[in-house]
Scaffold this active site. Sequence first.
Site, PDB file in Angstrom:
ATOM      1  N   ASP A  22      32.494  88.759  44.810  1.00  0.00           N
ATOM      2  CA  ASP A  22      33.027  88.888  46.161  1.00  0.00           C
ATOM      3  C   ASP A  22      34.434  88.295  46.253  1.00  0.00           C
ATOM      4  O   ASP A  22      34.736  87.296  45.600  1.00  0.00           O
ATOM      5  CB  ASP A  22      32.098  88.164  47.137  1.00  0.00           C
ATOM      6  CG  ASP A  22      32.307  88.595  48.570  1.00  0.00           C
ATOM      7  OD1 ASP A  22      32.980  89.620  48.799  1.00  0.00           O
ATOM      8  OD2 ASP A  22      31.815  87.896  49.469  1.00  0.00           O
ATOM      9  N   ASN A  70      28.690  99.617  50.675  1.00  0.00           N
ATOM     10  CA  ASN A  70      30.126  99.786  50.434  1.00  0.00           C
ATOM     11  C   ASN A  70      30.610 101.195  50.760  1.00  0.00           C
ATOM     12  O   ASN A  70      31.807 101.398  51.003  1.00  0.00           O
ATOM     13  CB  ASN A  70      30.476  99.456  48.979  1.00  0.00           C
ATOM     14  CG  ASN A  70      30.455  97.975  48.668  1.00  0.00           C
ATOM     15  OD1 ASN A  70      30.257  97.573  47.516  1.00  0.00           O
ATOM     16  ND2 ASN A  70      30.632  97.128  49.677  1.00  0.00           N
TER      17      ASN A  70
END
Length: 243
Positions: A22, A70
């Site tokens: 991340d 995503n």
Amino acid sequence: MKNLLKEIDYNNIPHHVAIIMDGNGRWAEKRGKLRTFGHEKAMLSVRDTINGCKELGIPYVTLYVFSSENWNRPKKEINDLMRLFHTNLKIHLEEIHEKNVKIITIGEIERFSEMIQKELSFFIKKTEHNTSGTLILALSYSAREEILRATKNIAKKVCDGFLSLRDINDSFFKNHLYTKDLPDVDLIIRTSGEQRISNFLLWQSAYAELYFTNILWPDFRKKDFFEAIINYQKRKRRFGNVE
């Protein structure tokens, strides 16, 4: 780095490490760059992590490359990511093959372009006999979807009369997951300071240790990986038992 290696107990190495990579977009934005610049630089961290696993003898590492969620990002970012995948996939997977690492994927790979699917299939086949570790790429992956998919498959077998309820147990269910041939996760690492699992390997990480670091993924290096392993080794894993 040498001092860190001295702290590591080689008799207590996790078998399976999973990483939520991340912070790529934030890393780029801090430098006044487009978010895709962070994704490009992230490969240095992937390389360092794989090298760290090889040095320590960690046999399995799963990277959360692209989640099902995503796909909901802005269309331009998705298109840029797919172009990045297409441009760099062969180069990076060939490098992983040269390290004698086996590559497998989990997730809804069919959602990617035919070109990306073919490239992935080629390297899965090419690396299937490699013996220096296994790299699992979680692509278009959702733990909830994985569990739901397994449940539907099992339910269909029951409805079709091929299976009775008494046959269903933990091991049977696990054999219907993407990760049926993999050990459960021992350690989850998440970068960027966020402290959540984000729909990642929920079944497989039931007893995993969690390690969170404020380092953004493009800055994550081998020494940071070793620090996570040292932290893991200081914990007592009881699996529900008393000390």
